[in-house]
Design an enzyme around this catalytic site. Structure first.
Site, PDB file in Angstrom:
ATOM      1  N   CYS A 121       0.755  -1.072   0.066  1.00  0.00           N
ATOM      2  CA  CYS A 121       0.047   0.048  -0.003  1.00  0.00           C
ATOM      3  C   CYS A 121       0.861   1.238   0.100  1.00  0.00           C
ATOM      4  CB  CYS A 121      -0.969  -0.001   1.087  1.00  0.00           C
ATOM      5  SG  CYS A 121      -2.279   1.362   0.915  1.00  0.00           S
ATOM      6  N   HIS A 221      -3.617  -5.086   0.465  1.00  0.00           N
ATOM      7  CA  HIS A 221      -3.329  -5.489   1.843  1.00  0.00           C
ATOM      8  C   HIS A 221      -3.415  -6.917   1.971  1.00  0.00           C
ATOM      9  CE1 HIS A 221      -2.401  -1.777   3.918  1.00  0.00           C
ATOM     10  NE2 HIS A 221      -3.540  -1.097   3.001  1.00  0.00           N
ATOM     11  N   GLU A 223      -2.071  -8.813   4.302  1.00  0.00           N
ATOM     12  CA  GLU A 223      -1.994  -9.023   5.692  1.00  0.00           C
ATOM     13  C   GLU A 223      -3.509  -8.798   6.271  1.00  0.00           C
ATOM     14  OE1 GLU A 223      -0.957  -4.668   5.677  1.00  0.00           O
ATOM     15  OE2 GLU A 223      -1.190  -6.166   4.211  1.00  0.00           O
TER      16      GLU A 223
END
Length: 247
Positions: A121, A221, A223
């Site tokens: 990002c 993202h 994660e």
């Protein structure tokens, strides 16, 4: 999932470890950063977690000098002075210029030393700015890239991304992926040595790769808890494959 050799050192570089002005946002960012650290450790990396704004450029470069690979995490907007942008713009966020300067220096050294680096990002945007690129300062409210007017832990929006089949990213994730994203800025002019290797349905760049250095930036993202299972694991595993190729 193949484990990273235990000797490999991974630096996970975030913006800051303290946001007293916005505890909800900080808690969510901390969750995302912690997930990267845990997964990397599960793969056998020796992980150092470093906050760029808290240490500055000189200390960040010194503390990551021996890193075998680097992940630059998400967070706040990059200050416009680093890419020649307007000083005021819609949905402007807080800036951490010490972090910007430090992470930009880190990317430039990674290019010089061929150190594998993944930007997530803001991390993608740092890669682009570090290499002379610019940013779209606000992509507007008609967007597939972020849920608006919701609590911070609900901002992630799911959408499809098409990946160039010949790219290193496609070799890791495939030519079509579903992602979780939450951003209001995007790559504009590309930095030196970068190519766009993934796009969203609206045409916005979703990933870049360096043509010679083992450096990849993704606008989404992996994660996030809502991301497809295995996506983060594959991207981190690719870092130690890149390290082996760069050696």
């Amino acid at each position: 999932m193949p484990a990273a050799p235990s000797a490999l050192r991974l630096a996970v570089v975030e913006v800051t470890r303290s946001r007293p002005h916005d505890s909800a946002y900080h808690s969510y960012i901390d969750l995302l950063n912690s997930r990267v650290v845990r997964e990397a450790e599960a793969q056998g990396y020796s992980v150092s977690r470093i906050a760029a704004a808290d240490v500055g450029a000189e200390a960040l470069l010194e503390s990551t000098r021996d890193a075998d690979a680097i992940v630059v995490m998400g967070g706040e907007d990059i200050a416009p002075r680093f890419y020649g942008g307007a000083s005021e713009y819609p949905s402007q966020g807080r800036h951490f210029e010490v972090a910007d300067e430090a992470q930009i220096a880190l990317v430039r050294r990674a290019v010089e030393t061929s150190t594998p680096l993944l930007g997530i990002c803001r991390g993608l945007q740092i890669i682009n700015v570090a290499l002379g690129g610019t940013l779209v300062q606000d992509i507007g409210t008609e967007t597939i890239h972020k849920n608006l007017d919701v609590p911070v832990d609900e901002t992630m929006a799911g959408h499809d991304v098409a990946v160039r089949a010949s790219s290193r990213l496609a070799a890791t994730l495939g030519a079509s992926v579903v992602v979780q994203s939450a951003h209001h800025q995007a790559v504009d002019a590309l930095g030196s040595g970068l190519v766009v290797v993934a796009t969203a349905a609206d045409g916005l760049p979703e990933a870049v790769e360096h043509v010679s250095a083992p450096i990849i930036g993704i606008q989404w993202h992996p994660e996030d808890p809502g991301a497809p299972v295995g996506q983060l694991e594959l991207l981190l595993a690719a870092l130690h494959r890149d390290e082996a190729l760069a050696a």
